[in-house]
Design a protein around this motif. Structure first.
Motif, PDB file in Angstrom:
ATOM      1  N   CYS A 162     -10.327 -42.076 -47.783  1.00  0.00           N
ATOM      2  CA  CYS A 162     -11.116 -41.442 -48.844  1.00  0.00           C
ATOM      3  C   CYS A 162     -11.694 -42.518 -49.758  1.00  0.00           C
ATOM      4  O   CYS A 162     -10.974 -43.401 -50.224  1.00  0.00           O
TER       5      CYS A 162
ATOM      6  N   ILE B   5     -12.593 -42.464 -52.767  1.00  0.00           N
ATOM      7  CA  ILE B   5     -12.176 -42.506 -54.168  1.00  0.00           C
ATOM      8  C   ILE B   5     -10.653 -42.553 -54.320  1.00  0.00           C
ATOM      9  O   ILE B   5     -10.136 -42.418 -55.421  1.00  0.00           O
ATOM     10  N   PHE B   6      -9.960 -42.779 -53.212  1.00  0.00           N
ATOM     11  CA  PHE B   6      -8.498 -42.895 -53.260  1.00  0.00           C
ATOM     12  C   PHE B   6      -8.094 -44.068 -54.156  1.00  0.00           C
ATOM     13  O   PHE B   6      -8.520 -45.211 -53.947  1.00  0.00           O
TER      14      PHE B   6
ATOM     15  N   GLY C 288      -8.479 -34.139 -55.834  1.00  0.00           N
ATOM     16  CA  GLY C 288      -8.131 -33.195 -54.777  1.00  0.00           C
ATOM     17  C   GLY C 288      -6.657 -32.825 -54.842  1.00  0.00           C
ATOM     18  O   GLY C 288      -5.869 -33.470 -55.540  1.00  0.00           O
ATOM     19  N   SER C 289      -6.286 -31.792 -54.093  1.00  0.00           N
ATOM     20  CA  SER C 289      -4.922 -31.273 -54.175  1.00  0.00           C
ATOM     21  C   SER C 289      -3.890 -32.232 -53.583  1.00  0.00           C
ATOM     22  O   SER C 289      -2.719 -32.199 -53.947  1.00  0.00           O
ATOM     23  N   CYS C 290      -4.289 -33.104 -52.649  1.00  0.00           N
ATOM     24  CA  CYS C 290      -3.315 -34.003 -52.002  1.00  0.00           C
ATOM     25  C   CYS C 290      -2.811 -35.091 -52.941  1.00  0.00           C
ATOM     26  O   CYS C 290      -1.903 -35.837 -52.598  1.00  0.00           O
TER      27      CYS C 290
END
Ligand code: SF4
Length: 375
Positions: free
Chosen positions: A338, A340-341, A352-354
């Motif tokens: 990702c 933007i991680f 995000g939910s993760c």
């Protein structure tokens, strides 16, 4: 601590790692999905992936309760709390799941919504007893582990004739998600989910037993090893999976026999069956709409069904386009894939939910230093 320390012994972990390395056949790759977020957390926390040979790949699955909750379901809860004046009760992690319009339950609370974090369904019942003039809704999420307490709360509310208590039921089912993952091909995204087997859930399996996974072995020829959440449990399960693959076997094996049987907890299953029935379909984040993969209240308990009481209409809402949670939950991508991680998306400010729960793949990787893999 008895029954904990024995399963966190570093020397034994090294011994198991050596056994796994010896068991891996030259030139062969092994990809195993740990379905459950509890395993994802353990693998990151204890650095287990670093102990494994390069031929062995662990793929994170969708077994994190808040991760798979789609935006539209959180929106329903926010609507109840912000616009319908209810007291909304839910478990802690749910409060921070991003919803529509930049909102979350936490942010809705800052706008005046009466949203309360509870530790158990009993807390929600207590609030309903204390405030008979207010509607109290329990936002029920999670897999089969958290479903029996919701069933008990509904039956207790019926016994007490608590007319101001209801449940927004978003309980989902593990075997249906596993079937969807096995049926899903990611070829169009260039990332086929080539699974050789599953590390099966611990707590979920304590409730449902090992029998519901037998279709994975029988119909898909994939081994499943149910594992506890301690690091040695996970390492032992991986060794058992490698041995099955090498031998061409596909069976359901139970590493977590100290808590899980083939039949599971029959009393808990009975309570679930009394209160809930299958929904014909339910939207999961990442997996999309999955038939017969979630529960709703039976007609006999309709009085406690918040969806009926408040005439709620579900509306699907797409994820933030920058977020790769959907692909991560299907096992097609890793958190590091990702953009933007660890930058725009962190546990403090999840996009995000993760990234919300410690069981989420992104949060687990971020919190335990896996984000360094990026560099
Ligand atoms: S890092 Fe954040 S935005 Fe990216 S996939 Fe994970 S939760 Fe979604």
């Amino acid at each position: 601590m008895k029954y904990i320390d024995e399963f966190r012994d570093g020397a034994l972990a090294q011994t198991l790692a050596a056994k796994i390395a010896r068991a891996v056949e030259p030139g062969r790759g092994y990809s195993f999905m740990e379905f459950c977020g509890g395993h994802t957390h353990a693998i990151s926390r204890y650095g287990l992936a670093d102990l494994l040979p390069p031929a062995l790949r662990l793929i994170h699955g969708p077994g994190c309760p808040v991760c798979v909750l789609p935006i539209g379901r959180v929106d329903l809860a926010i609507d109840l709390a912000l616009s319908r004046g209810v007291i909304l009760c839910t478990y802690g992690d749910t409060l921070r799941v991003p919803a529509s319009d930049g909102l979350s339950l936490m942010k809705a609370r800052s706008r005046g919504a009466d949203i309360r974090m509870v530790y158990s369904t009993l807390d929600a019942l207590e609030i309903a007893r204390d405030q008979p003039q207010r509607e109290v809704v329990f936002f029920a999420i999670g897999f089969e582990t958290t479903t029996p307490p919701t069933a008990l709360a509904i039956q207790q509310a019926e016994r007490e004739q608590l007319a101001n208590f209801s449940v927004l039921c978003c309980h989902v089912l593990t075997p249906a998600a596993m079937r969807t993952i096995l049926d899903t091909t990611e070829a169009s995204e260039g990332g086929a989910v080539a699974l050789d087997g599953f590390i099966g859930p611990a707590h979920v399996s304590a409730v449902i037993g090992t029998r519901p996974y037998e279709f994975v072995a029988a119909e898909y020829a994939k081994p499943v090893v149910i594992a506890g959440f301690e690091p040695l449990d996970v390492m032992q399960a991986i060794l058992m999976l490698v041995q099955q693959v090498n031998a061409g076997r596909a069976e359901v094996e139970n590493e977590f026999a100290r808590a899980v049987s083939r039949e599971g907890n029959l009393k808990a299953q009975q309570r679930m069956a009394e209160v809930f029935e299958l929904r014909s379909e339910f939207e999961w984040r990442g997996l999309g709409v999955v038939p017969y993969s979630a529960l709703k209240l039976r007609e006999s308990y309709a009085a406690f069904d918040a969806e009926r009481r408040f005439k709620l209409a579900y509306r699907a809402v797409p994820d933030n386009p920058a977020c790769e949670c959907a692909a991560i939950l299907r096992g097609a991508k890793r958190p590091q894939d990702c953009r933007i991680f660890g930058t725009a998306c962190t546990p403090e400010f999840p996009v995000g939910s993760c990234m919300v729960s410690s069981e989420g793949a992104c949060a687990a990787h971020y919190s335990y230093g896996r984000h360094r893999d990026l560099h």
